[in-house]
Write an enzyme that holds these catalytic residues in place. Structure first.
Site, PDB file in Angstrom:
ATOM      1  N   HIS A 123       0.871  -1.188   0.000  1.00 30.32           N
ATOM      2  CA  HIS A 123       0.000   0.000   0.000  1.00 30.32           C
ATOM      3  C   HIS A 123       0.905   1.234   0.000  1.00 30.32           C
ATOM      4  CE1 HIS A 123      -2.806   2.926   1.845  1.00 30.32           C
ATOM      5  NE2 HIS A 123      -3.784   2.113   1.507  1.00 30.32           N
ATOM      6  N   ASP A 200       2.772  -4.740   8.060  1.00 30.98           N
ATOM      7  CA  ASP A 200       1.569  -3.944   7.843  1.00 30.98           C
ATOM      8  C   ASP A 200       0.381  -4.907   7.979  1.00 30.98           C
ATOM      9  OD1 ASP A 200      -0.668  -2.735   6.831  1.00 30.98           O
ATOM     10  OD2 ASP A 200       0.292  -1.911   5.046  1.00 30.98           O
ATOM     11  N   GLN A 203      -4.792  -5.292   6.825  1.00 29.69           N
ATOM     12  CA  GLN A 203      -5.795  -6.216   6.282  1.00 29.69           C
ATOM     13  C   GLN A 203      -5.790  -7.562   6.989  1.00 29.69           C
ATOM     14  OE1 GLN A 203      -8.119  -5.414   4.110  1.00 29.69           O
ATOM     15  NE2 GLN A 203      -7.326  -3.384   3.679  1.00 29.69           N
ATOM     16  N   LYS A 226     -10.897  -0.888  10.342  1.00 25.87           N
ATOM     17  CA  LYS A 226     -11.063  -2.099   9.504  1.00 25.87           C
ATOM     18  C   LYS A 226     -11.439  -3.305  10.368  1.00 25.87           C
ATOM     19  CE  LYS A 226      -7.629  -0.426   6.206  1.00 25.87           C
ATOM     20  NZ  LYS A 226      -8.283  -0.100   4.946  1.00 25.87           N
ATOM     21  N   CYS A 364      -4.662   2.375  -3.783  1.00 20.55           N
ATOM     22  CA  CYS A 364      -3.427   2.877  -3.156  1.00 20.55           C
ATOM     23  C   CYS A 364      -2.268   1.905  -3.356  1.00 20.55           C
ATOM     24  CB  CYS A 364      -3.614   3.161  -1.670  1.00 20.55           C
ATOM     25  SG  CYS A 364      -4.737   4.492  -1.333  1.00 20.55           S
TER      26      CYS A 364
END
Ligand code: PMP
Length: 407
Positions: A123, A200, A203, A226, A364
């Site tokens: 991202h 990261d 997600q 999220k 992104c």
């Protein structure tokens, strides 16, 4: 166990509405999930009953707000199995968590010629902060390539590791393709070269069970919004010894021990990285979101989402002109696709006209789109409250749209 999805849906007021004259089908969960009533109530409940600044009041409301705020820290620690509460830092989001580490750890420890390793499926928020750092430090940003299925090419990753690799920062699960990366192996490989590893988890945390001690990453970032929680709130996990080695991010109240005009001493972690009045209401409400997840059970959520993924993948692959983008073996419930001869944005607008919310564009991840020679994709991402009948609605809508150009 199969979930009682109707009962879960009842907890989400936003789902019970019509959009463009049709019942809303919300398939934009990778961008942000909807919020259960309990989270909405927790935000307003805080302002109705408990509103007070934290950590420094002698009065009852301040004490209560502080306790609730710190309860969330403890719940986040449990959620990712960190060793201690002080390894959990509240930020504005995944983006700020990455920037925090790049501009503190990165600025202090990187020197000319050092390397930062990221993948081709990052991202933008896991590209640009490292790019800025490398520019400032005359360090080198190296990119792990991705294959046609949308998976990291592991051999190439291993070849890129060396004693110059100071940081590996990698997306755990791709927001654009849904690919689950083999991060456990990657972390072990990077550690052999002495690199620090940043995950990261924007997600992954909503779909997979995360254990930072087992993974042995140095940092993990994710965003509350999220995970059925409020916007504007992120988490940075860092190992105690690594966080302690880092200079502060911002100066101000709360992050200090003592201030004089001659010299300031800094607070202990995590407060050293939490300057100023934090996002108290949303931090407190986030615990309710984590309770929601715990009550259903991470593995029950994953099983339900996996079933939706299988169902949608097989239904949509039958549609003439349907081109999936990213077909990794190991995936979460995200389907990125294009319709032959059609622009993804047009597909998104036509789906919206039938009440279906998807995301379109580059997500992104412009370098990843360039890798696939695409301007963008249509992305449907499923969550715990989605159903097979919603997928059937989308199958019908996409079939009609695809027919315009694919007779
Ligand atoms: N990384 C990934 C993989 C993401 O999906 C996102 C959000 N789309 C981010 C980072 C940035 O998160 P936020 O905007 O909440 O800071």
């Amino acid at each position: 166990m199969s979930l009682n999805v109707d009962k879960i849906r009842d907890q989400f007021p936003v789902l019970h509405q019509e959009v463009n004259g049709r019942p809303l089908v919300y398939f934009d969960n990778a961008a942000t999930t909807q919020k259960p009533q309990s989270v909405i109530d927790a935000i307003s409940g805080y302002y109705k009953l408990d509103n007070s600044n934290i950590h420094r009041g002698a009065h009852t409301l301040a004490d209560r707000a502080t306790r609730y705020f710190e309860d969330t820290r403890a719940a986040v620690k449990e959620f990712i199995n960190a060793r201690e509460d002080s390894e959990i830092i509240f930020t504005k989001g995944t983006t700020e968590s990455i920037n925090l580490v790049a501009s503190t750890y990165g600025r202090k420890f990187l020197t000319k010629g050092d390397e930062v390793l990221i993948s081709a499926m990052e991202h933008h928020s896991n590209i640009v902060p490292w790019q800025m750092l490398c520019e400032e430090k005359e360090a080198v940003l190296k990119i792990i390539p991705v294959n046609d299925q949308g998976e990291i090419i592991y051999d190439e990753f291993e070849k890129l590791l060396s004693e110059k690799t100071k940081i590996l920062s990698v997306i755990h699960v791709s927001n654009a393709l849904g690919t689950i990366n083999p991060v456990r192996e990657m972390i072990q490989a990077a550690k052999k070269w002495g690199a620090k590893v940043f995950l990261d988890g924007a997600q992954s945390t909503s779909h997979l069970t995360i254990d930072v001690q087992e993974l042995d990453c140095d940092f993990l970032a994710f965003s509350a919004h999220k995970l059925y929680g409020p916007t504007g709130l992120g988490i940075l996990y860092g190992k105690r010894e690594v966080l302690e080695s880092m200079p502060p991010y911002q100066g101000g109240g709360e992050m200090i021990k003592e201030v004089s005009f001659e010299k300031t001493t800094y607070n202990d972690i995590p407060f050293k990285f939490e300057a100023g009045t934090p996002n108290i209401a949303d931090v407190i409400a986030f615990k309710t979101a984590l309770d929601f997840i715990r009550e259903i059970g991470k593995s029950n959520i994953k099983n339900h989402e996996d079933e939706l993924l299988r169902y949608a993948s097989s239904s949509w692959s039958e549609i003439k002109g349907f081109i999936p983008v990213g077909i990794a073996k190991d995936k979460i419930s995200v389907i990125s696709f294009n319709i032959r001869e059609m622009h993804p944005f047009d597909v998104g607008v036509m789906l919206d006209a039938t009440g279906i919310a998807v995301r379109t564009g580059h997500h992104c991840t412009q370098p990843l789109m360039q890798r696939f020679g695409l301007e963008g994709t249509v992305r449907a991402s499923f969550s715990v409250y989605n159903t097979k009948s919603e997928i059937d609605q989308m199958t019908e809508a996409v079939s009609k749209i695809a027919k315009i150009k694919n007779k």
